[in-house]
Enzyme design. Structure first.
Site, PDB file in Angstrom:
ATOM      1  N   LYS A  99       0.812  -1.213   0.000  1.00 15.26           N
ATOM      2  CA  LYS A  99       0.000   0.000   0.000  1.00 15.26           C
ATOM      3  C   LYS A  99       0.844   1.262   0.000  1.00 15.26           C
ATOM      4  CE  LYS A  99      -4.093  -1.640   2.264  1.00 15.26           C
ATOM      5  NZ  LYS A  99      -4.701  -1.911   3.520  1.00 15.26           N
ATOM      6  N   ARG A 100       2.022   1.143   0.578  1.00 13.63           N
ATOM      7  CA  ARG A 100       2.843   2.347   0.723  1.00 13.63           C
ATOM      8  C   ARG A 100       3.597   2.697  -0.564  1.00 13.63           C
ATOM      9  NH1 ARG A 100       2.628  -0.272   5.121  1.00 13.63           N
ATOM     10  NH2 ARG A 100       4.255  -1.697   4.463  1.00 13.63           N
TER      11      ARG A 100
END
Ligand code: GLU
Length: 442
Positions: free
Chosen positions: A215-216
């Site tokens: 997600k990052r």
């Protein structure tokens, strides 16, 4: 109902972003539904009430709409609703009772546990092939698992299966990270006396360095591409290539062309690598070929996102303004800097540039041009060009000497659309006002 009809679903858990991997899962489901003439269902798995907010759901819905993935059933339509798990509590309770009545579920320390099958389970996966799931040592001692927690919340495995069953899902197409859950799901289906759906687990998406995309990671969220002004058709095209491929190494292919070609057995088994350079290249190709109408639609949306008050301008003005930008920008996010001046009452000019360009001599020349333009009846690009050139000649300077300060006064920038055309579009009154603002300033 027609038992043969394909029914697939995208079942996101709203966490606040639509991950590129999730968008690809949605796309493959949608493609399979469109390929087979089946139904594409959107089910929101929002059982985590602490994290699943309305905004998080909206992110997913608007992301799917942006990609053009319309759902046949889901929030707002369909006969198998509600399509939010948070609203399906009664259905789950009824299904827990059913398993208990069959002796396949039992209470245990406040929770409810499912009596898991005690033998290896075969998963006939349409992408991965036949997978046999053995019980781990820990599971062999006690393979039963919780389906309702002691706080009364049914767990993911249970609600996921109950909904697939209640919604008559025929094919479960989802990320390979769920393969390890599938034996549990198959056992639950059998416990309900129902044939499990067919499974197609699609390979993961990796970063260019081979690590799992998280997600990052920059670029992991679909919103990133919306904000950066990508063309949705280009993003969809790129997502198609993440784990699927048309023959002959073709890369640029439109969604309508993919529909007849797409099928589950052709999904590639190896993990897909996310290649931003390829996506950017595709975006450039699509941008160049957009129809004027679509360019206008996407361009106006990008300008609105950038804060331009588009509603204050007539349709034909917006159309004419955007027509001067096609072929000039690489992404729609460049548009506000390139053409925002069309949609401002007063242009903002960088003071350093103004000081350099609007010298006393330049102002005197602009004053001459202003007077000539004020006389001009036919305020068209051709008329403006003629007037500017005549004024330059009268002043004994090259046209370029007038062009630069005029552009800066009219647009606030040194580069932009064709000067005479943009002046015609902005219109006589507003142009004279913009020139006046610089002639009297300082
Ligand atoms: N809510 C699950 C997820 O987002 C759905 C998994 C599935 O498609 O079955 O991962």
């Amino acid at each position: 109902m027609d038992r043969m009809k394909v029914r697939v679903r995208f079942a996101p858990s709203p966490t606040g972003l639509l991950h590129i991997g999730g968008a690809r899962t949605a796309l493959f489901n949608w493609l399979y539904a469109r390929h087979t003439g089946g139904a594409f269902i959107l089910r929101v798995e929002d059982t985590d009430t602490a994290r699943n907010t309305q905004e998080a759901t909206d992110v997913i819905l608007s992301g799917l709409r942006w990609l053009g993935l319309d759902w046949d059933e889901g929030p707002g339509r369909g006969d198998f609703g509600p399509y939010f798990q948070s609203q399906r509590g009664k259905i789950y309770q009824r299904r827990v009772q059913e398993l208990k009545a069959k002796g396949l579920a039992y209470d245990c320390e406040g929770a409810v546990k499912f009596k898991m099958e005690r033998h290896p389970i075969v998963i006939p996966d349409l992408v991965v092939g036949r997978v046999t799931r053995e019980l781990t040592d820990r599971e062999a001692a006690d393979p039963d698992f919780v389906i309702v927690r002691s706080d009364g919340q049914p767990v993911f495995h249970f609600v996921n299966v109950v909904d697939d069953l209640e919604m008559n899902i025929t094919h479960v197409i989802r990320g390979e990270d769920h393969l390890s859950n599938t034996a549990k799901h198959i056992a639950l289906f059998r416990a309900f006396g129902v044939e499990p759906p067919q499974y197609a687990h699609i390979p993961l998406i990796l970063n260019p360095d081979g690590a799992k995309m998280s997600k990052r990671d920059r670029g992991a969220s679909l919103q990133n591409y919306v904000d950066e002004g990508y063309v949705p058709e280009a993003v969809v095209n790129y997502l198609c290539l993440l784990g699927w491929s048309p023959k002959e190494n073709r890369e640029k292919i439109s969604l309508p062309e993919v529909i007849p070609l797409f099928d589950l057995p052709q999904i590639l088994r190896h993990n897909a690598r996310f290649d931003l350079a390829k996506l950017e290249w595709l975006n450039g190709e699509y941008l160049r070929e957009l129809s004027a109408a679509r360019f206008r639609e996407l361009g106006a949306a990008a300008l609105r996102r950038a804060g331009c008050k588009m509603d204050a301008y007539p349709d034909n003005y917006i159309t004419a303004a955007l027509a001067t930008c096609q072929g000039k920008i690489k992404r729609f996010s460049d548009l506000a800097a390139y053409a925002g001046f069309y949609f401002q009452d007063e242009v903002k000019i960088d003071p350093a540039a103004a000081e350099k360009e609007f010298t006393p001599e330049a102002k005197a020349r602009l004053q001459k041009l202003r007077e000539a333009l004020a006389q001009l009846e036919d305020f068209t690009a051709a008329g403006i060009e003629r007037t500017l050139k005549a004024a330059a000649e009268e002043l004994g300077v090259k046209a370029g000497v007038l062009v630069h300060p005029t552009r800066l006064a009219c647009t606030g920038a040194a580069v932009g659309p064709s000067l005479y055309h943009l002046m015609e579009i902005v219109g006589k009154e507003a142009i004279l006002k913009r020139l006046d603002a610089q002639i009297v300033a300082g």
